[in-house]
Motif scaffolding. Structure first.
Motif, mmCIF file in Angstrom:
data_model
loop_
_atom_site.group_PDB
_atom_site.id
_atom_site.type_symbol
_atom_site.label_atom_id
_atom_site.label_comp_id
_atom_site.label_asym_id
_atom_site.label_seq_id
_atom_site.Cartn_x
_atom_site.Cartn_y
_atom_site.Cartn_z
ATOM 1 N N ASP A 175 7.129 21.543 -0.753
ATOM 2 C CA ASP A 175 5.682 21.752 -0.816
ATOM 3 C C ASP A 175 4.895 20.488 -0.487
ATOM 4 N N THR A 176 5.599 19.400 -0.214
ATOM 5 C CA THR A 176 4.932 18.144 0.100
ATOM 6 C C THR A 176 4.075 18.289 1.354
ATOM 7 N N LYS A 177 2.882 17.722 1.296
ATOM 8 C CA LYS A 177 1.993 17.718 2.446
ATOM 9 C C LYS A 177 1.870 16.326 3.078
ATOM 10 N N LEU A 178 2.017 15.287 2.275
ATOM 11 C CA LEU A 178 1.852 13.932 2.793
ATOM 12 C C LEU A 178 2.598 12.951 1.914
ATOM 13 N N ILE A 179 3.296 12.028 2.537
ATOM 14 C CA ILE A 179 3.901 10.909 1.812
ATOM 15 C C ILE A 179 3.382 9.626 2.438
ATOM 16 N N ARG A 183 3.601 -17.072 10.661
ATOM 17 C CA ARG A 183 4.969 -16.755 11.030
ATOM 18 C C ARG A 183 5.985 -17.446 10.126
ATOM 19 N N GLU A 184 5.725 -18.700 9.759
ATOM 20 C CA GLU A 184 6.693 -19.444 8.964
ATOM 21 C C GLU A 184 6.846 -18.865 7.561
ATOM 22 N N LEU A 185 5.834 -18.149 7.091
ATOM 23 C CA LEU A 185 5.912 -17.539 5.767
ATOM 24 C C LEU A 185 6.989 -16.465 5.720
ATOM 25 N N GLY A 186 7.213 -15.787 6.833
ATOM 26 C CA GLY A 186 8.258 -14.773 6.875
ATOM 27 C C GLY A 186 7.906 -13.511 6.122
ATOM 28 N N LEU A 187 6.615 -13.142 6.101
ATOM 29 C CA LEU A 187 6.170 -11.951 5.384
ATOM 30 C C LEU A 187 5.665 -10.923 6.385
ATOM 31 N N SER A 188 6.159 -9.706 6.281
ATOM 32 C CA SER A 188 5.647 -8.612 7.102
ATOM 33 C C SER A 188 5.330 -7.429 6.207
ATOM 34 N N GLN A 189 4.328 -6.652 6.621
ATOM 35 C CA GLN A 189 3.880 -5.517 5.819
ATOM 36 C C GLN A 189 3.552 -4.373 6.753
ATOM 37 N N GLY A 190 3.864 -3.171 6.330
ATOM 38 C CA GLY A 190 3.562 -2.013 7.147
ATOM 39 C C GLY A 190 3.346 -0.788 6.288
ATOM 40 N N SER A 191 2.865 0.270 6.910
ATOM 41 C CA SER A 191 2.534 1.481 6.165
ATOM 42 C C SER A 191 2.740 2.694 7.054
ATOM 43 N N TRP A 192 3.272 3.766 6.480
ATOM 44 C CA TRP A 192 3.424 5.032 7.184
ATOM 45 C C TRP A 192 2.747 6.143 6.407
ATOM 46 N N ALA A 193 2.272 7.123 7.140
ATOM 47 C CA ALA A 193 1.804 8.374 6.544
ATOM 48 C C ALA A 193 2.635 9.486 7.168
ATOM 49 N N PHE A 194 3.592 10.002 6.414
ATOM 50 C CA PHE A 194 4.399 11.125 6.880
ATOM 51 C C PHE A 194 3.635 12.406 6.542
ATOM 52 N N ILE A 195 3.175 13.109 7.566
ATOM 53 C CA ILE A 195 2.243 14.227 7.400
ATOM 54 C C ILE A 195 2.933 15.531 7.807
ATOM 55 N N HIS A 196 2.854 16.516 6.929
ATOM 56 C CA HIS A 196 3.406 17.830 7.260
ATOM 57 C C HIS A 196 2.713 18.376 8.507
ATOM 58 N N LYS A 197 3.455 19.018 9.355
ATOM 59 C CA LYS A 197 2.994 19.389 10.692
ATOM 60 C C LYS A 197 1.732 20.245 10.707
ATOM 61 N N VAL A 224 5.879 15.397 10.256
ATOM 62 C CA VAL A 224 7.136 15.774 9.613
ATOM 63 C C VAL A 224 7.052 17.240 9.208
ATOM 64 N N ASN A 225 8.178 17.942 9.266
ATOM 65 C CA ASN A 225 8.259 19.307 8.748
ATOM 66 C C ASN A 225 8.946 19.248 7.391
ATOM 67 N N PHE A 226 8.147 19.179 6.326
ATOM 68 C CA PHE A 226 8.722 19.066 4.990
ATOM 69 C C PHE A 226 9.432 20.352 4.555
ATOM 70 N N ARG A 227 9.141 21.457 5.229
ATOM 71 C CA ARG A 227 9.848 22.687 4.906
ATOM 72 C C ARG A 227 11.335 22.561 5.244
ATOM 73 N N ASN A 228 11.627 21.765 6.269
ATOM 74 C CA ASN A 228 13.011 21.422 6.590
ATOM 75 C C ASN A 228 13.319 20.114 5.870
#
Length: 432
Positions: free
Chosen positions: A215-219, A144-158, A181-185
């Motif tokens: 045309d994106t399928k995943l970010i 906790r004292e280091l103050g480092l956080s890390q995360g990851s997302w996968a935005f996937i076309h519906k 996510v709807n990448f078409r929108n």
């Protein structure tokens, strides 16, 4: 409070016309490129002795992964120099985590080529890499004292089908959250992803996406947020505007911070550079490398390796010093896919990319780009961020007063694992 952030976005596109023409070279066979790494899972509920052995194995493997990640960072810095003359900053850890997540979806020669480019092929023969990444992430984020956080997302076309194996492994080892996510929108998708980014970086990066390919399928997006507080803070009352020399002929005025205390330092006689440790709370350190002669800072980059940094650290002497250090803020964005291609990671960006572990219908999938944006701001309280052979080193040549008033390099690393979190070069502190 200032923030250091690193964001990486490998963007996977599904395109209709990705079939290679007959004029292109045929894809390399798996035998030629080397076998892919088995994604081995460790049995759960092990006896205490086996758990201790397992922990020891993961710790040892973590050191090797840390070393490979740091050397990857130094190699990338050298390649960046050919494209960028000014300020530089990026996160080797962020890139390593992003590519580690991406590797979960690859197979065959595509997988093997990424391993080779990242310098992990030898380690992968003896250790399951996903577990090492996961163990390293927990080690860093649980302090906790280091103050480092890390995360990851996968935005996937519906309507894009992602394998359960990829979902489970990315969640288990990289804590990846899958978001439909709807990448078409494109407008709606852009707004949603910018909302996630702004929230996790506490508004430091309120907007990252300007446009989205429909045309994106995943970010895939990884972020690192680092909020480090100096062990010996600089007193704001002593910060004064002073001269920072860009080269022999040009100079700018910058606020120089001042601190008087006990610091560890060394002097590299061969490279003629001062090396100063500015420790944070929680086992993290900024290593400042200042060349003795103005204008020599670019030459240093040819020699940066983990062995060199370790030699500097082992030969440091702690003494009472006065330090002058500039306040600065950097906001850097790089197209990492160009650099990765130079390091031999090419197949993942080609029509022959094998993403069969990511989707049961991998046809016509490839990675279009890998972007990294890193923001850092250094002030009196600390740093908070939303991403030759040596023959003689002495610890006694640094003067009692060191004034960082010319271009310098900095390395931010975690002490226990020696993991390189951020790497940068400051040529002009007045520019982003």
């Amino acid at each position: 409070m200032k923030v250091m952030i690193s964001l990486l976005l490998p963007v996977l596109l599904a395109q209709g016309d990705l079939v290679p023409s007959s004029t292109l070279s045929p894809p390399q066979s798996e035998t030629e490129a080397g076998p892919s790494t088995p994604k081995t899972l460790v049995p759960q509920n092990q006896p205490p002795q086996e758990e201790e052995e397992e922990e020891a194995r993961l710790v040892a493997g973590g050191f090797e992964l840390s070393r490979a990640t740091s050397n990857l960072g130094f190699d990338l810095l050298r390649k960046m120099t050919a494209r960028h003359e000014g300020n530089l900053m990026f996160s080797p850890l962020g890139l390593s985590f992003a590519m580690g997540t991406l590797m979960l979806g690859t197979s065959g020669p595509t997988h093997a080529q990424i391993l080779s480019g990242l310098g992990l092929q030898t380690l992968s023969r003896t250790q399951p890499l996903p577990e090492l990444f996961g163990h390293l992430r927990k080690t860093l984020t649980h302090t906790r004292e280091l103050g480092l956080s890390q995360g990851s997302w996968a935005f996937i076309h519906k309507d894009f089908d992602v394998t359960e194996t990829f979902r489970n492994l990315s969640k288990r080892y990289f804590d990846t959250e899958c978001v439909p996510v709807n990448f078409r929108n494109a407008s709606q998708a852009r707004g949603l992803m910018n909302h996630y980014i702004s929230k996790e970086t506490q508004g430091k990066i309120p907007k990252l996406f300007d446009k989205i390919n429909p045309d994106t399928k995943l970010i895939l997006m990884d972020y690192i947020l680092f909020r480090g507080k100096w062990q010996t803070p600089f007193n704001p009352a002593f910060t004064e505007v002073d001269t920072f020399h860009l080269d022999k002929y040009r100079a700018v005025k910058v606020p120089l911070m001042f601190a008087s205390g006990t610091f560890a330092s060394s002097f590299d006689v061969n490279l003629r550079c001062h090396v100063l440790k500015l420790p944070y709370r929680g086992n993290a350190t900024m290593l400042v490398v200042l060349m003795q002669r103005l204008g020599d800072y670019l030459a240093l980059e040819d020699y940066l390796t983990t062995d060199l940094v370790e030699a500097w650290l082992q030969n440091m002497k702690t003494r009472k010093m006065e330090v002058f250090f500039p306040k600065f803020k950097l906001d850097q964005k790089y197209e990492m896919h160009h650099l990765l291609k130079q390091m031999g990671i090419q197949r993942i960006f080609s029509p022959w990319a094998d993403l069969s572990e990511l989707s049961p219908t991998p046809r016509n999938l490839k990675v279009s780009e890998v972007l990294q944006r890193t923001v850092v701001e250094v002030d009196e309280q600390g740093t908070e961020a939303a991403a030759g052979t040596l023959t003689e080193i002495t610890a006694y040549s640094m003067p009692p007063i060191i004034k960082v008033d010319r271009p310098f390099h900095f390395l931010i690393y975690e002490e226990t694992t020696r993991l390189l979190l951020f790497l940068g070069r400051v040529v002009d502190p007045t520019r982003l």
